[in-house]
Write a protein that holds these residues in place. Sequence first.
Motif, PDB file in Angstrom:
ATOM      1  N   PRO A   1      46.121 112.107  -6.002  1.00 57.53           N
ATOM      2  CA  PRO A   1      47.647 111.609  -5.658  1.00 57.53           C
ATOM      3  C   PRO A   1      47.696 111.632  -3.787  1.00 57.53           C
ATOM      4  O   PRO A   1      48.075 110.710  -2.999  1.00 57.53           O
TER       5      PRO A   1
ATOM      6  N   ARG B   1      45.550 108.792  -3.074  1.00 56.84           N
ATOM      7  CA  ARG B   1      46.006 107.408  -3.191  1.00 56.84           C
ATOM      8  C   ARG B   1      47.201 106.827  -2.335  1.00 56.84           C
ATOM      9  O   ARG B   1      47.235 106.281  -1.856  1.00 56.84           O
ATOM     10  N   ARG B   2      48.092 107.398  -1.887  1.00 52.33           N
ATOM     11  CA  ARG B   2      49.061 108.009  -0.780  1.00 52.33           C
ATOM     12  C   ARG B   2      47.985 107.127   0.469  1.00 52.33           C
ATOM     13  O   ARG B   2      48.051 106.523   0.884  1.00 52.33           O
ATOM     14  N   HIS B   3      47.134 107.898   0.424  1.00 51.17           N
ATOM     15  CA  HIS B   3      45.702 107.526   2.499  1.00 51.17           C
ATOM     16  C   HIS B   3      45.564 105.543   1.900  1.00 51.17           C
ATOM     17  O   HIS B   3      45.687 105.411   2.583  1.00 51.17           O
TER      18      HIS B   3
ATOM     19  N   ARG C   1      46.861 103.422  -0.212  1.00 49.76           N
ATOM     20  CA  ARG C   1      48.085 102.514   0.012  1.00 49.76           C
ATOM     21  C   ARG C   1      48.147 102.272   1.430  1.00 49.76           C
ATOM     22  O   ARG C   1      48.888 101.375   2.173  1.00 49.76           O
ATOM     23  N   THR C   2      48.319 103.308   2.498  1.00 51.72           N
ATOM     24  CA  THR C   2      48.398 102.703   3.983  1.00 51.72           C
ATOM     25  C   THR C   2      47.110 102.040   4.736  1.00 51.72           C
ATOM     26  O   THR C   2      47.324 101.600   5.437  1.00 51.72           O
TER      27      THR C   2
END
Length: 113
Positions: A91, A94-96, A98-99
């Motif tokens: 997670p 994936r979050r990073h 997306r940025t």
Amino acid sequence: MTFDDVRKIALRWPEVEDGTSYGTPALKVRKKMLVRLKEDGDSLVMPGVPGDEREMLVESQPKAFYFTDHYRDYPMVLIRLSKSSRATVEPFLRRHWRTLASKKAVKEFDSQA
């Protein structure tokens, strides 16, 4: 987990490529660091984690998450791979991702998921 496990996860995402950072293996998105292996060979340097979130992670899971004085003033956390699982690491990756990824790449990825 190992860095190879991290690579297998992240290289499936658009725009992720192998690289190096500070002489260690790294994964990059459009030439920006997604994550890198720390010199100890067991820890990930994970950018994109604000200080308040980092404090909560270190407090709640000190075996997996930590930081050193060097990273104190940066939005980063260190993750011990040997004490982590895919469910913990993915997670954050994936979050990073997306940025860093282009809006088009994120949209295409989301439409396939």
